[in-house]
Design a protein around this motif. Structure first.
Motif, PDB file in Angstrom:
ATOM      1  N   LYS D 120      -2.075   0.007   3.567  1.00  0.00           N
ATOM      2  CA  LYS D 120      -2.597  -1.323   3.883  1.00  0.00           C
ATOM      3  C   LYS D 120      -2.487  -2.228   2.664  1.00  0.00           C
ATOM      4  O   LYS D 120      -2.832  -1.827   1.560  1.00  0.00           O
ATOM      5  CB  LYS D 120      -4.055  -1.234   4.321  1.00  0.00           C
ATOM      6  N   SER D 121      -2.069  -3.454   2.878  1.00  0.00           N
ATOM      7  CA  SER D 121      -1.722  -4.323   1.762  1.00  0.00           C
ATOM      8  C   SER D 121      -2.569  -5.574   1.732  1.00  0.00           C
ATOM      9  O   SER D 121      -3.020  -6.077   2.759  1.00  0.00           O
ATOM     10  CB  SER D 121      -0.245  -4.711   1.871  1.00  0.00           C
ATOM     11  N   LEU D 205      -5.702  -0.570 -10.136  1.00  0.00           N
ATOM     12  CA  LEU D 205      -6.720  -1.063  -9.204  1.00  0.00           C
ATOM     13  C   LEU D 205      -6.011  -1.526  -7.936  1.00  0.00           C
ATOM     14  O   LEU D 205      -4.814  -1.785  -7.942  1.00  0.00           O
ATOM     15  CB  LEU D 205      -7.494  -2.225  -9.831  1.00  0.00           C
ATOM     16  N   TYR D 206      -6.779  -1.676  -6.868  1.00  0.00           N
ATOM     17  CA  TYR D 206      -6.224  -2.121  -5.592  1.00  0.00           C
ATOM     18  C   TYR D 206      -7.156  -3.152  -4.967  1.00  0.00           C
ATOM     19  O   TYR D 206      -8.373  -3.051  -5.130  1.00  0.00           O
ATOM     20  CB  TYR D 206      -6.085  -0.937  -4.636  1.00  0.00           C
ATOM     21  N   PRO D 207      -6.593  -4.105  -4.219  1.00  0.00           N
ATOM     22  CA  PRO D 207      -7.474  -5.072  -3.547  1.00  0.00           C
ATOM     23  C   PRO D 207      -8.144  -4.473  -2.312  1.00  0.00           C
ATOM     24  O   PRO D 207      -9.243  -4.875  -1.947  1.00  0.00           O
ATOM     25  CB  PRO D 207      -6.514  -6.205  -3.152  1.00  0.00           C
ATOM     26  N   LEU D 208      -7.474  -3.510  -1.661  1.00  0.00           N
ATOM     27  CA  LEU D 208      -7.938  -3.015  -0.365  1.00  0.00           C
ATOM     28  C   LEU D 208      -7.748  -1.513  -0.322  1.00  0.00           C
ATOM     29  O   LEU D 208      -6.626  -1.019  -0.429  1.00  0.00           O
ATOM     30  CB  LEU D 208      -7.103  -3.698   0.745  1.00  0.00           C
ATOM     31  N   LEU D 209      -8.835  -0.766  -0.184  1.00  0.00           N
ATOM     32  CA  LEU D 209      -8.774   0.698  -0.100  1.00  0.00           C
ATOM     33  C   LEU D 209      -9.623   1.169   1.076  1.00  0.00           C
ATOM     34  O   LEU D 209     -10.819   0.874   1.139  1.00  0.00           O
ATOM     35  CB  LEU D 209      -9.319   1.335  -1.393  1.00  0.00           C
ATOM     36  N   LYS D 210      -9.010   1.895   1.992  1.00  0.00           N
ATOM     37  CA  LYS D 210      -9.782   2.568   3.045  1.00  0.00           C
ATOM     38  C   LYS D 210     -10.222   3.932   2.498  1.00  0.00           C
ATOM     39  O   LYS D 210      -9.852   4.297   1.380  1.00  0.00           O
ATOM     40  CB  LYS D 210      -8.916   2.726   4.309  1.00  0.00           C
ATOM     41  N   ARG D 211     -10.989   4.682   3.276  1.00  0.00           N
ATOM     42  CA  ARG D 211     -11.538   5.926   2.719  1.00  0.00           C
ATOM     43  C   ARG D 211     -10.470   6.906   2.227  1.00  0.00           C
ATOM     44  O   ARG D 211     -10.610   7.521   1.168  1.00  0.00           O
ATOM     45  CB  ARG D 211     -12.454   6.604   3.740  1.00  0.00           C
ATOM     46  N   GLU D 212      -9.371   7.071   3.006  1.00  0.00           N
ATOM     47  CA  GLU D 212      -8.299   7.972   2.553  1.00  0.00           C
ATOM     48  C   GLU D 212      -7.741   7.513   1.203  1.00  0.00           C
ATOM     49  O   GLU D 212      -7.349   8.329   0.368  1.00  0.00           O
ATOM     50  CB  GLU D 212      -7.137   7.986   3.560  1.00  0.00           C
ATOM     51  N   GLU D 214      -9.400   5.700  -1.073  1.00  0.00           N
ATOM     52  CA  GLU D 214     -10.406   5.875  -2.121  1.00  0.00           C
ATOM     53  C   GLU D 214     -10.398   7.321  -2.607  1.00  0.00           C
ATOM     54  O   GLU D 214     -10.526   7.589  -3.802  1.00  0.00           O
ATOM     55  CB  GLU D 214     -11.784   5.469  -1.578  1.00  0.00           C
ATOM     56  N   ARG D 215     -10.251   8.254  -1.659  1.00  0.00           N
ATOM     57  CA  ARG D 215     -10.136   9.667  -2.023  1.00  0.00           C
ATOM     58  C   ARG D 215      -8.931   9.882  -2.944  1.00  0.00           C
ATOM     59  O   ARG D 215      -9.027  10.555  -3.983  1.00  0.00           O
ATOM     60  CB  ARG D 215      -9.985  10.495  -0.738  1.00  0.00           C
ATOM     61  N   THR D 218      -9.605   8.247  -6.428  1.00  0.00           N
ATOM     62  CA  THR D 218     -10.620   8.995  -7.183  1.00  0.00           C
ATOM     63  C   THR D 218     -10.011  10.233  -7.840  1.00  0.00           C
ATOM     64  O   THR D 218     -10.201  10.486  -9.039  1.00  0.00           O
ATOM     65  CB  THR D 218     -11.766   9.430  -6.239  1.00  0.00           C
ATOM     66  N   MET D 219      -9.233  10.988  -7.068  1.00  0.00           N
ATOM     67  CA  MET D 219      -8.684  12.236  -7.602  1.00  0.00           C
ATOM     68  C   MET D 219      -7.514  11.970  -8.550  1.00  0.00           C
ATOM     69  O   MET D 219      -7.330  12.688  -9.545  1.00  0.00           O
ATOM     70  CB  MET D 219      -8.308  13.173  -6.457  1.00  0.00           C
TER      71      MET D 219
END
Lengths: 274, 274, 274, 274
Positions: D120-121, D205-212, D214-215, D218-219
């Motif tokens: 997603k952008s 960094l990203y403007p838009l992160l869904k849960r997948e 963010e995971r 993070t890792m």
């Protein structure tokens, strides 16, 4: 729900919360984004905005879904204005499943300004802002402008044999618009508020002044001395006369040319019966 | 009157005004001045403050006398606190012959902070502020603190096999104090609000951490994940429980380590019956 | 080594590095701390500083030990000045085992200023800064001051029948001191640089002006018009004449009262043979 | 001369000056203006810039003509880039009759960024800047970018049983471009410098992160720990390898999530023989 379809990961935000604190605003801030805004002369202009987008969060829900603010914003194609804000806020409320949605957006608006004697023109920047809240039954909108002006001190002029200290100042106007008979908010152009501010000081500022213009501006300011209190009152009187305005808050700050600190004055007002 | 005694120059500010606009605040701002402030451990500490001093101006008077704000401030020798503010504002009201006087003052407060494992201590700065208004019958005081903390994202921790994004955040607390039985405002130390804020996040920040301390802080934050909403609610719950507080406004901002924008949450509250 | 004695945890910073990049500066910045600084009239004054402390890191070492900067600073009890900086930097070099140590510190300096007619006095703030680097053989020191002044436009005065636009401006002076015969750096008071700047503009600013004073300042500025170029040259001429100064960089910025942008001028200079 | 044709008012700026101080830069600053800038993906993009425009002033001339800077800027219709700057500076030199002309311009550049798992952008902002000087024989150009990134502390990871403190950081890159065989400056896209910076930290960094996403982020950050020194060296190594670059200055600042101050590192470099 969308997020459950696209993800098997746990949704911590949807957990219950038992602290009993409903949150008025939760969201994202300090976000820069390119936007189109209304321009009275040219229809619209492209600018760069700084935004905060938020929603109210009921006491029993642990967290909101921050990524959805960006999704709504990045899919928005319109011209941001007091007219289009209600639709934008409705989208935020729907996408975030929130009872209340809010936006705070500020941006430079560039307007052509002609020099008073030669008529030579260039662009000048004005910081404008919109704050709006949709609680599901009503959309409350506040418009703000920051207008830099010149002020010339009446006391300095009166007590001196020649000259008078003058300086750059800033007028901050915030207005809440009344509603028309059909319930829609009244339309006030940022350009109107800016002109009102510029006419309330000793002189407007200009982006481009040739010598004839500088002579004109110098003498016009000297002919029109105004304390910070005078500028504030000049603005307040005109805002009160405008039936489209139901509330205002006005601040004036002079970057004193004789001191290292500023002079300021501030007043707010609610239209009786509003 | 003092100014007529010392000067034969005309006093333009005393001219009548017919625009009918009473001004809520007029004065000076962005003034830096050295001040002593209360320090719970050492009695007082010397700091450097940024001030705004203002008065209300009745509709029929053209202007205030700006120099008198500096005269009152420069003759002040006390320790600025919620206890001493009423006397300071009374002096402003008297010297400016004004119905209402206001002060807004912010300053860094330096407090010793010991590292959690080694106990090594150094000073950490907290921006504190006081806003107060004396309308002749009542002195209203609001205390503010800005406290930087660490937050660790519960969602990131839960959905990841290891690690969790964390970041610096800021808690902004404003409180209005209730009155004691004798009518005086309750005493709340800035230090109390700061500690309350630090205990509401994933971890406090520290000025000095050796390796043992860094290990402790890293794991403590991981053991104590908190959304921006959680930190806000933790603060709100504790402020509501404190009978000395009649109103608060709290904001939390996380400088997200995965985004270029911030996450924020905000809530205000009035004690029922206050 | 100290850290190995106090900790059995691995010291990652001491790992070797093979990228072949020696680092000029690594350390901490944006640190607020209370400090005592020199005051020509009173010996010293207590202020609040913002600091950066850093060292050079050889190419073959992975990282520095950040906590040691705070340890050195928090154990420092002296008055910070060009005289005491060499000892402070020597401590940093020793504690960090670094070939080069640097400090950048800025702080408000408060000086009493008497009004030109009534003589009434109050404090005015000036932002001062020290940058120094100790490379083991030499300590290089740069002093900086920011001085706000008034400027009155010569063109506006000349071409107008009356009045002249004037405004607040800022003079930024940075100087590197030469060495005395015994090798120690020459002593220059911040107060000297500030006075030199104030005398180079149309008028100094004052914290406190009564009407007689305002009349004096208004006419003095009108009698002494100066372009941003004039102020810059006035400062430069005087700095060149001072044999204690081996290098300078001067900038002047006028916050134009007729424009929304600033006028500025800048020049740097090295004493021939220095 | 143009100004004498359009005006019979005296031209004070053209007066001779006898102080013997040639001025390196005199002009206007803090000017906001809408501009088009290069965009590698879309050709160009409209943004809002903050500019300083200046010229060198020979010792024997009293002042420059400030209004001409605005005239040149407001008549400019092109896309600002390292390719078009030489022509712009030539116009400034000609219109101001100056031996040297300079420009400093900074602006937000908005680039689409896709989330690492969902793809997603949305747009993310990067502050970019150009500084250029034309001395009549040569145009010197420096490009700058500010890139926010995530850093995860290697020490914290190593010494803790779980977790690791991480935070937002900022990479500041300035580069001077070498010349191609034909004498023109090498072309370097801002986008290239931005990507190089993002690849040098623990994570972009990203403007838009869904849960997948963010995971994933993070890792990825946990798998890629980097001190402020490491990020600096990663950037420096890659800039040295790029033959288009003749000089660079790089700074990295981490907004530490365990401290209230920042960690920073800085290095500059000149290509041997450049």
């Amino acid at each position: 729900m969308h997020d459950l379809v696209t993800s098997s990961l746990p949704d911590i935000q949807q957990s219950p919360d038992r602290r009993g604190v409903a949150i008025e605003r939760v969201g994202i801030s300090n976000l820069r984004y390119p936007l189109s805004v209304l321009d009275r002369e040219h229809g619209s202009q492209q600018t760069t905005a700084t935004l905060a987008l938020s929603v109210a969060l009921p006491a029993e829900i642990k967290g909101t879904h921050m990524s959805r603010f960006i999704e709504v914003l990045s899919s928005y194609q319109g011209v941001l204005s007091t007219q289009s804000l209600p639709e934008f806020l409705a989208r935020l409320r729907e996408r975030l499943k929130a009872p209340v949605a809010q936006i705070d957006v500020s941006f430079p608006l560039f307007l052509g300004r002609a020099a008073p004697a030669t008529g030579k023109s260039a662009l000048m920047d004005y910081t404008c802002a919109l704050s709006a809240e949709d609680d599901g039954t009503h959309v409350d909108i506040v418009q703000r402008v920051e207008v830099h002006v010149a002020s010339l001190c009446p006391c300095s002029k009166e007590i001196s044999d020649y000259g008078a200290h003058n300086q750059r100042g800033r007028i901050d106007i915030a207005v809440r618009t009344a509603r028309e008979a059909d319930g829609t908010p009244s339309m006030i152009w940022f350009e109107e508020l800016i002109e009102l501010a510029e006419q309330s000081a000793s002189s407007p500022l200009y982006p481009l002044l040739k010598r004839e213009d500088e002579r004109h501006v110098t003498m016009a300011a000297y002919d029109n001395p105004a304390f910070v209190e005078d500028i504030l009152r000049n603005v307040a009187v005109r805002l009160r006369e405008d039936a489209r305005i139901s509330w205002f808050d006005v601040g004036v700050t002079n970057f004193e040319s004789i001191h290292n600190h500023n002079a300021f004055a501030r007043v707010s007002w609610v239209r009786p019966g509003a």
